[in-house]
Design an enzyme around this catalytic site. Structure first.
Site, PDB file in Angstrom:
ATOM      1  N   GLU A 179       5.418  -9.552  -8.368  1.00 19.26           N
ATOM      2  CA  GLU A 179       4.032  -9.258  -8.750  1.00 19.26           C
ATOM      3  C   GLU A 179       3.710  -9.870 -10.107  1.00 19.26           C
ATOM      4  OE1 GLU A 179       2.477  -8.272  -6.263  1.00 19.26           O
ATOM      5  OE2 GLU A 179       4.190  -7.501  -5.127  1.00 19.26           O
ATOM      6  N   GLU A 200       1.839 -16.752  -1.760  1.00 18.76           N
ATOM      7  CA  GLU A 200       2.952 -15.880  -1.358  1.00 18.76           C
ATOM      8  C   GLU A 200       4.275 -16.635  -1.198  1.00 18.76           C
ATOM      9  OE1 GLU A 200       2.803 -12.972  -1.904  1.00 18.76           O
ATOM     10  OE2 GLU A 200       0.683 -12.450  -1.800  1.00 18.76           O
ATOM     11  N   ASN A 204      -2.789  -7.181  -8.856  1.00 18.98           N
ATOM     12  CA  ASN A 204      -4.077  -7.154  -9.552  1.00 18.98           C
ATOM     13  C   ASN A 204      -3.928  -7.599 -11.005  1.00 18.98           C
ATOM     14  OD1 ASN A 204      -5.005  -5.516  -7.221  1.00 18.98           O
ATOM     15  ND2 ASN A 204      -3.677  -3.998  -8.174  1.00 18.98           N
TER      16      ASN A 204
HETATM   17  N1  TRP Z   1      -0.288  -9.547  -2.376  1.00 18.80           N
HETATM   18  C1  TRP Z   1       0.687  -8.507  -2.260  1.00 18.80           C
HETATM   19  C2  TRP Z   1       2.040  -9.093  -2.592  1.00 18.80           C
HETATM   20  O1  TRP Z   1       2.480 -10.006  -1.960  1.00 18.80           O
HETATM   21  C3  TRP Z   1       0.805  -7.871  -0.933  1.00 18.80           C
HETATM   22  C4  TRP Z   1      -0.379  -7.281  -0.280  1.00 18.80           C
HETATM   23  C5  TRP Z   1      -1.257  -7.873   0.542  1.00 18.80           C
HETATM   24  C6  TRP Z   1      -0.703  -5.925  -0.215  1.00 18.80           C
HETATM   25  N2  TRP Z   1      -2.101  -6.969   1.099  1.00 18.80           N
HETATM   26  C7  TRP Z   1      -1.768  -5.773   0.669  1.00 18.80           C
HETATM   27  C8  TRP Z   1      -0.184  -4.812  -0.841  1.00 18.80           C
HETATM   28  C9  TRP Z   1      -2.288  -4.528   1.001  1.00 18.80           C
HETATM   29  C10 TRP Z   1      -0.716  -3.579  -0.523  1.00 18.80           C
HETATM   30  C11 TRP Z   1      -1.733  -3.426   0.396  1.00 18.80           C
HETATM   31  O2  TRP Z   1       2.661  -8.709  -3.490  1.00 18.80           O
HETATM   32 ZN    ZN Z   2       2.963 -11.560  -3.171  1.00 20.15          ZN
END
Ligand code: TRP
Ligand code: ZN
Length: 881
Positions: free
Chosen positions: A305, A327, A272
């Site tokens: 992150e 990703e 976030n």
């Molecule tokens: N975007 C996050 C990452 O790759 C991972 C993520 C996707 C995530 N969906 C989620 C984390 C749901 C917690 C819950 O770092």
């Molecule tokens: Zn990620």
């Protein structure tokens, strides 16, 4: 819980939305089961869209309390609100209008951990991928970028801390013990990056000065009393920030960067904007509670992150089919970071082991999908090893093909061209075509075709002609819904190793483009001729694992042994020995089917001793080389008719022989590696511990091995050594008093620390042998265990299913049955967790017939249950298909 609608989403159906939401203003009045959310959305009709276009917003389990347009309440006939959708059939004709929505949600009963949830006294959010629609109605899709202002009201005693994205504009008291804060994030962002945290937490603060001299306030928020455990995470964050400036030229862009550790979380962490939320497992660490592997994971995930701020947040995804755009690329970046912070070859070997352990079986089984999928039923199920790890390998191949300099130019162009946009894989590939002038059409198949390509290679030397000839043939196996595959561009790094261990310089080869030590395989078949090679070289292939493929190489054993001793590429040297070990274990498995005890070549067993003692090699490298292929690795290489009991027996037999033959050397080295100085989590110190603990695992197989492990456990001064010794005791001497005592001592010492108790659960869940199932069943009743916390569930049940080949795959099917029941218990509460766990059954078709039948029964039992979540139904049905 959203039940299954059976709807399939397709890439080709993408179209831009009719409406945009340039500004979003949210107000939360926090209450455990009656949180009021007021959303004020500036809605803009997209240029050229008919004034008659209805406005349709996404919801998920919502209750609409109030709706206004431009300040006037809407007549009930002017909208339709269901829990999953809000429709305004005839919105105002004006280009822009203001939509006000009030919803009421219940964070304390939100057990799915998506949207806003209250766990362990802390309110937090998880909005990726489609969690925002559980908070308010919205165009909950990543191509809707909005500027957010967020007001949070809470009782000050319950939640002195009020955080959201961006910068804090205000904080002040209200009447009756309440207070509020207002946050503003100037960067337009998709709803999945929205975050809110409210609660009573401790904090570690620091600051970072960016390359251009801007000061950033850093905070890591943790449970009170655990501040000391956040020091390593903070250090990793600062190193990540510096590294991204130095290596990718990327500076941080806000005045604040906060990380919050929460104890109930579905995945590792979430990027976030300006407010990363982490599973506390990937924040909290010290030498007493965290292993070296934990430290390395924390460093990598903090970096991951943080790096998303540019690859994911500043440039986001047009739609969820493009998930690998953020990703795969961000994993590549965190891999490079760890390689620079630690040892590059060791990091690479570890990455490849992970890829093979998780992505290869996915790619070779019923859940196979392209790095960029074309269809999904539930997007949560596409946060996969293929999207993440293979996605990273694809980026690595682009760098290999273009060279480091051109790759960097492409990345610079990507940031310049697409900053502030929601982009696609085509956009990403285009920048590299533009900076290099190369056509990447064939290469792009790596994004579009599932399956692990195979290269069949043979080589011959003609001494008279002085020619070395390499013949290569590629094939891509069929995968679900893709029977026929096109030929791919596979960059195969190689070396011709001479008898002195040095690479032989080779002139221009013909038969395929050979450039800078890379054969560019593009056709079905290549014959590559190297002239002027007088001495027969050993062929070292796929150096550094330049392409995520499998190899079938016809190679003399003597060449393999030579490479295992002398290949100057450390990855390939590790690979050569690992291949020899794997081949020996497969042969032992096959002979074991006839009931004969396996025999292993003297040379193979002796080489372990030579590698252990080779002072020219890093400790960590030696530890990796000495670690035998895991039972699942062996099973994967065998491919079908798997009987895990025979694999385990073969593996134990080889380990025993290596231990017996190298006893003196191993004992001497084990003693020499003892270290009583101050603990440091750095890579060199961790490598030393890793080698010593690997030796312990061997020595524990010899007479007196249990006492040695018991001593190792008793005198351990850090968690790495303690957990290693406990594992050896519980796995190798599980029936003995020493093992029972050590487990009890560990429990006594750490019973109040859930993250450490997870290790205790994991170690017991992975003890080989059918009897472990009863142990695991009993542990579900342990006071430290609960089905409601994802970390506990993964530690006990997840590890049991994914990492205990013999107990999970019991011939009587009791392992599957236990597992299926656990999944069905979890599903109503947390579908995402249930679905992820269920993927442990994905390789069921490679088992021998009896186990296969039992596994299928368990899958059918799940799929025959009514009211399954969309998440779980999707996984189970694809697994059975
Ligand atoms: N975007 C996050 C990452 O790759 C991972 C993520 C996707 C995530 N969906 C989620 C984390 C749901 C917690 C819950 O770092
Ligand atoms: Zn990620």
């Amino acid at each position: 819980m959203r039940t299954d609608t059976g709807q399939v989403f397709r890439l080709e159906d993408y179209r831009p939305s009719d409406y945009l939401i340039p500004r979003t203003s949210l107000a939360f009045r926090l209450h455990p089961d009656k949180t009021i959310v007021t959303a004020e959305l500036t809605i803009a009709r997209r240029e050229g869209v008919s004034k008659k276009a209805p406005l349709i917003l996404d919801g998920d389990g919502l209750v609409l309390k109030r709706i206004e347009i431009d300040g006037a309440p809407l007549d009930a006939s002017a909208y339709q609100a269901t829990p999953d959708q809000l429709t305004v059939p005839a919105p105002p004709a004006a280009q822009n209008f203001r939509l006000t929505l009030e919803t009421e949600i219940s964070p304390s009963t939100n057990s799915a951990l998506m949207g806003l949830f209250l766990t362990s006294g802390v309110y937090s959010t998880q909005c990726e991928a489609e969690g925002f629609r559980r908070i308010t109605y919205f165009l909950d899709r990543p191509d809707i970028l909005s500027v957010y202002t967020v007001r949070i009201e809470a009782q000050k005693r319950q939640a002195p801390l009020l955080l959201s994205n961006g910068n804090r504009l205000e904080i002040d008291d209200l009447a009756d013990g309440w207070h509020y804060a207002v946050w503003h994030d100037p960067f337009p962002k998709p709803s999945y990056l929205f975050a809110l945290v409210a609660g009573d937490l401790g904090v570690v603060t620091d600051e970072f000065v960016t390359a251009s001299g801007r000061k950033v306030d850093l905070g890591v928020y943790v449970e009170h009393g655990k501040e000391r455990l956040a020091a390593y995470a903070m250090d990793a964050l600062k190193r990540s920030m510096r590294w991204d400036e130095e290596v990718f030229g990327r500076e941080y862009d806000l005045d604040i960067f906060n990380i919050v550790a929460v104890s109930d979380f579905n995945m590792g962490a979430m990027e976030n904007k300006g407010l990363n939320i982490f599973n506390d497992k990937y924040v909290l660490a010290d030498d007493e509670t965290a292993t070296d592997a934990d430290f390395a994971n924390i460093e990598a995930i903090i970096a991951h992150e943080y790096f998303h701020n540019w690859t994911g947040n500043r440039i986001t995804c047009r739609d969820w089919f493009q998930l690998c755009l953020k990703e795969g690329l961000t994993v590549f970046r965190d891999h490079e970071f760890s390689a620079d912070q630690r040892s590059r070859p060791v990091k690479r070997i570890a990455e490849v082991r992970t890829l093979r352990a998780h992505q290869f079986p996915e790619d070779q089984g019923p859940l196979a999908h392209p790095v960029r999928p074309r269809r999904y039923r539930e997007i949560n199920n596409f946060y996969t090893a293929t999207v993440y790890e293979k996605g990273s390998e694809v980026v690595r191949m682009i760098k290999t093909i273009l060279g480091a300099e051109t790759f960097r130019k492409g990345m610079d162009l990507y940031f310049e061209r697409h900053d502030g946009e929601a982009a696609t894989i085509e956009d990403f590939l285009k920048v590299f075509e533009d900076v290099s002038g190369q056509d990447l059409q064939q290469f792009a198949l790596w994004y579009h075709q599932a399956g692990t390509p195979n290269l069949t290679v043979s080589a011959s030397h003609d001494a008279r002609k002085g020619e070395f000839v390499v013949e290569i043939e590629q094939s891509v196996p069929p995968t679900p819904s893709e029977a026929r595959k096109r030929l791919m561009h596979i960059p195969l790094a190689f070396g011709l190793v001479g008898s002195d261990g040095k690479d032989i310089a080779h002139g221009a080869a013909d038969g395929a483009a050979v450039e800078n030590g890379v054969i560019h395989v593009k056709k079905r078949r290549h014959v590559v001729r190297f002239p002027g090679i007088t001495e027969r070289p050993a062929l070292s292939l796929n150096r550094g694992f330049s392409a995520p493929v499998t190899l079938s190489v016809e190679q003399r054993k003597e060449d393999q042994f030579f490479l295992a001793r002398h290949d100057n590429d450390p990855f390939s040297r590790w690979q050569a020995y690992n291949t020899l070990l794997t081949e020996a274990l497969i042969a032992a498995f096959r002979s074991g089917l006839g009931g004969k005890p396996p025999k292993f070549a003297r040379q193979l067993v002796d080489l372990a001793g030579a590698i252990a003692a080779d002072e020219g090699l890093e400790h960590a490298f030696r530890a990796l080389a000495l670690t035998l292929p895991g039972e699942a690795d062996i099973a994967r290489e065998i491919g079908s008719g798997i009987d895990p009991d025979i694999i385990l027996a073969a593996r134990n037999a080889l380990a025993g022989e290596i231990a017996r033959s190298n006893e003196t050397a191993f004992r001497r080295l084990y003693a020499a590696l003892e270290f009583n100085g101050r603990f440091s989590p750095d890579a060199a110190s961790a490598g030393r511990r890793s080698l010593r603990n690997t030796l312990l695992d061997y020595l524990a197989l010899l007479p007196g091995g249990d006492e040695l492990a018991g001593r190792h456990f008793a005198v351990a001064t850090n968690m790495t050594d303690r957990a290693a010794a406990l594992t050896v005791l519980a796995h190798r001497h599980g029936d003995g008093k020493l093992a029972r005592d050590a487990l009890a001592a560990f429990e006594k010492r750490y019973h109040a620390d859930p993250l450490v108790m997870d290790k205790w659960l994991m170690i017991q869940a992975t003890a080989p042998g059918a009897a472990t199932l009863d142990k695991v069943r009993a542990l579900t009743g342990h006071p430290g265990f609960t089905m409601t916390n994802p970390n506990r569930v993964r530690a006990l049940i997840g590890t049991f299913a994914s990492a205990n080949q013999t107990a999970f795959n019991r011939t009587d099917g009791a392992g599957y049955d236990f597992f299926a029941r656990a999944i069905l218990e979890i599903d109503p509460r947390n579908p995402q967790l249930a679905a992820r766990l269920a993927t442990a059954l994905r390789s069921w078709r490679s088992l021998e017939p009896v186990r296969q039948g039992k596994a299928r029964e368990a899958l059918l039992m799940i799929s025959g249950t009514e009211g399954l979540s969309a998440d779980l139904r999707d996984i189970v049905e694809r697994t059975l298909a």
